[in-house]
Design a protein around this motif. Sequence first.
Motif, mmCIF file in Angstrom:
data_model
loop_
_atom_site.group_PDB
_atom_site.id
_atom_site.type_symbol
_atom_site.label_atom_id
_atom_site.label_comp_id
_atom_site.label_asym_id
_atom_site.label_seq_id
_atom_site.Cartn_x
_atom_site.Cartn_y
_atom_site.Cartn_z
ATOM 1 N N VAL A 264 67.164 9.775 32.625
ATOM 2 C CA VAL A 264 65.907 10.437 32.942
ATOM 3 C C VAL A 264 65.014 10.337 31.705
ATOM 4 O O VAL A 264 65.499 10.157 30.584
ATOM 5 N N PRO A 265 63.677 10.446 31.878
ATOM 6 C CA PRO A 265 62.759 10.276 30.741
ATOM 7 C C PRO A 265 63.023 11.225 29.570
ATOM 8 O O PRO A 265 62.902 10.828 28.409
ATOM 9 N N PHE A 266 63.381 12.472 29.870
ATOM 10 C CA PHE A 266 63.561 13.457 28.803
ATOM 11 C C PHE A 266 64.654 13.053 27.821
ATOM 12 O O PHE A 266 64.525 13.255 26.607
ATOM 13 N N LEU A 267 65.734 12.470 28.313
ATOM 14 C CA LEU A 267 66.831 12.073 27.427
ATOM 15 C C LEU A 267 66.417 10.905 26.535
ATOM 16 O O LEU A 267 66.802 10.853 25.356
ATOM 17 N N LEU A 268 65.638 9.966 27.080
ATOM 18 C CA LEU A 268 65.135 8.877 26.231
ATOM 19 C C LEU A 268 64.224 9.450 25.150
ATOM 20 O O LEU A 268 64.288 9.025 23.985
ATOM 21 N N MET A 270 64.385 12.325 23.755
ATOM 22 C CA MET A 270 65.247 12.927 22.733
ATOM 23 C C MET A 270 65.786 11.868 21.774
ATOM 24 O O MET A 270 65.797 12.065 20.551
ATOM 25 N N LEU A 271 66.239 10.735 22.328
ATOM 26 C CA LEU A 271 66.774 9.658 21.493
ATOM 27 C C LEU A 271 65.692 9.105 20.566
ATOM 28 O O LEU A 271 65.932 8.913 19.359
ATOM 29 N N LEU A 272 64.517 8.850 21.113
ATOM 30 C CA LEU A 272 63.440 8.257 20.319
ATOM 31 C C LEU A 272 62.981 9.202 19.212
ATOM 32 O O LEU A 272 62.726 8.769 18.077
ATOM 33 N N GLU A 273 62.880 10.474 19.513
ATOM 34 C CA GLU A 273 62.458 11.441 18.497
ATOM 35 C C GLU A 273 63.507 11.571 17.399
ATOM 36 O O GLU A 273 63.165 11.743 16.227
ATOM 37 N N GLN A 274 64.786 11.465 17.771
ATOM 38 C CA GLN A 274 65.848 11.497 16.765
ATOM 39 C C GLN A 274 65.757 10.268 15.861
ATOM 40 O O GLN A 274 65.907 10.369 14.642
ATOM 41 N N ASP A 298 52.705 8.399 27.465
ATOM 42 C CA ASP A 298 52.891 8.136 26.041
ATOM 43 C C ASP A 298 54.243 7.519 25.720
ATOM 44 O O ASP A 298 54.443 6.952 24.639
ATOM 45 N N LEU A 299 55.188 7.617 26.668
ATOM 46 C CA LEU A 299 56.560 7.203 26.386
ATOM 47 C C LEU A 299 56.711 5.694 26.170
ATOM 48 O O LEU A 299 57.470 5.280 25.275
ATOM 49 N N PRO A 300 56.028 4.823 26.942
ATOM 50 C CA PRO A 300 56.185 3.381 26.691
ATOM 51 C C PRO A 300 55.807 2.964 25.277
ATOM 52 O O PRO A 300 56.491 2.144 24.657
ATOM 53 N N ALA A 301 54.710 3.518 24.742
ATOM 54 C CA ALA A 301 54.299 3.164 23.377
ATOM 55 C C ALA A 301 55.291 3.688 22.350
ATOM 56 O O ALA A 301 55.605 3.007 21.358
ATOM 57 N N LYS A 302 55.819 4.888 22.571
ATOM 58 C CA LYS A 302 56.826 5.453 21.665
ATOM 59 C C LYS A 302 58.086 4.587 21.668
ATOM 60 O O LYS A 302 58.690 4.336 20.614
ATOM 61 N N LEU A 303 58.467 4.113 22.855
ATOM 62 C CA LEU A 303 59.630 3.233 22.968
ATOM 63 C C LEU A 303 59.392 1.922 22.226
ATOM 64 O O LEU A 303 60.279 1.445 21.498
ATOM 65 N N GLU A 311 62.342 -3.699 26.916
ATOM 66 C CA GLU A 311 61.445 -3.735 28.066
ATOM 67 C C GLU A 311 61.760 -2.532 28.942
ATOM 68 O O GLU A 311 62.927 -2.250 29.222
ATOM 69 N N LEU A 312 60.723 -1.836 29.376
ATOM 70 C CA LEU A 312 60.877 -0.610 30.145
ATOM 71 C C LEU A 312 60.644 -0.860 31.632
ATOM 72 O O LEU A 312 59.621 -1.434 32.015
#
Length: 397
Positions: A264-268, A270-274, A298-303, A311-312
């Motif tokens: 789910v998006p929230f877990l990704l 969490m990983l990216l922020e860590q 905002d999540l694709p750019a953060k990834l 690739e998302l």
Amino acid sequence: MGEELPVISETKFAERYSGINTIGVKQNLCLHELVFRNATDRSSKTAVIEGTGRTLTYYELCKEAKKLARLLQLEGVGPGDKVAVRLPRGAEQIISVLSILLLGACYVPIGMNQPDKRIEKIVKRADIRYMVSHGCHLRLNRVNIIDVNDRAKREEISANEPVNPSSSAYVIFTSGTTGEPKGVEISHFSAMNTICDVNKKCDISEKDSLLAVSSLEFDLSVYDIFGILGTGGTIVLLDEASKTDAAQWLDLVTRYHITCWNSVPFLLRMLLEQAQAEEMKLQSLKTVLLSGDWIGTDLPAKLADVAPNSELTALGGATEGSIWSNYYQVKLPVPKEWVSIPYGTPWTDSYTGSLTRGEETALIGCRENYGLAELEWQRAMSVMKPLQIISLYHLKT
């Protein structure tokens, strides 16, 4: 008062959604079939890695599953039986699932933290007569609780009857709209069509490795296990203590060069922020699958910042649609006017249509009945033939 649908012209609708319905070659396979094939073709390849460092090759994994299958067979498990799996995260879950499917039975995951009353409801509604567990102190009426460790005393199962791909593979219980557990029963055939389509479109192969962050009760785990092990890849497993520990995830992603992430998006997030907090880049990550909730723009750019080689793909669809029904491969930059990532187009053998009320249009995600339980299908047929309406999605202009 419902949400007001945006107006979209007939021309724009045709331009955007022409060719959206797809029909392709169906995969007439069972979920476990390719995994056991890999026990021969890739016998020494690492199949499973636990967070503790324990590893199992394909040969070892399937050998343990065959021993457990023999134990279950001696206890009376046979084709069509519903068998609960109540075990902590780890290789024993995968061994149990494989052994159940090998017998033509159907697995029903039940979480370790589920309250006794909910477990009783699930057991009753699914007509469960067997449970694979370890150190279980539950007292369930007419349920034979089998200790997964007792397989050590058994030989491997001998040749057994082939399993029909149209038979049920698993039942996932969701809370439904009432809060009561609702079982969604999916066939091998249906789930494998989704898995094979995902692997083809996302170019998943035996070179890939995945960190399994989803619980067995969540249908994303179906892809984690059979999507990766079916191609000959490697699945890295969390334990119960690290299931919400993003620092541990990051360590495992970098240590084992994880290439595929599915959550789910929230877990990704969490990983990216860590990773950002530790000033780390995830160079190995190439395929990211997100579903189960709204994906922030905002999540694709953060990834892309943290995992520049990734690739998302955004996915959607209800559990009844056999994991996912549709996908959208996200490209940067995300248009500023978007409020979320779109649902995109259907997988092979999924269908999309529309409902129109005046000048208002809504998109319907539909799928043929490859995996719905009989009662679900009967209810759907009373509403719309020959397709099952899975969800209603509002179009964004």
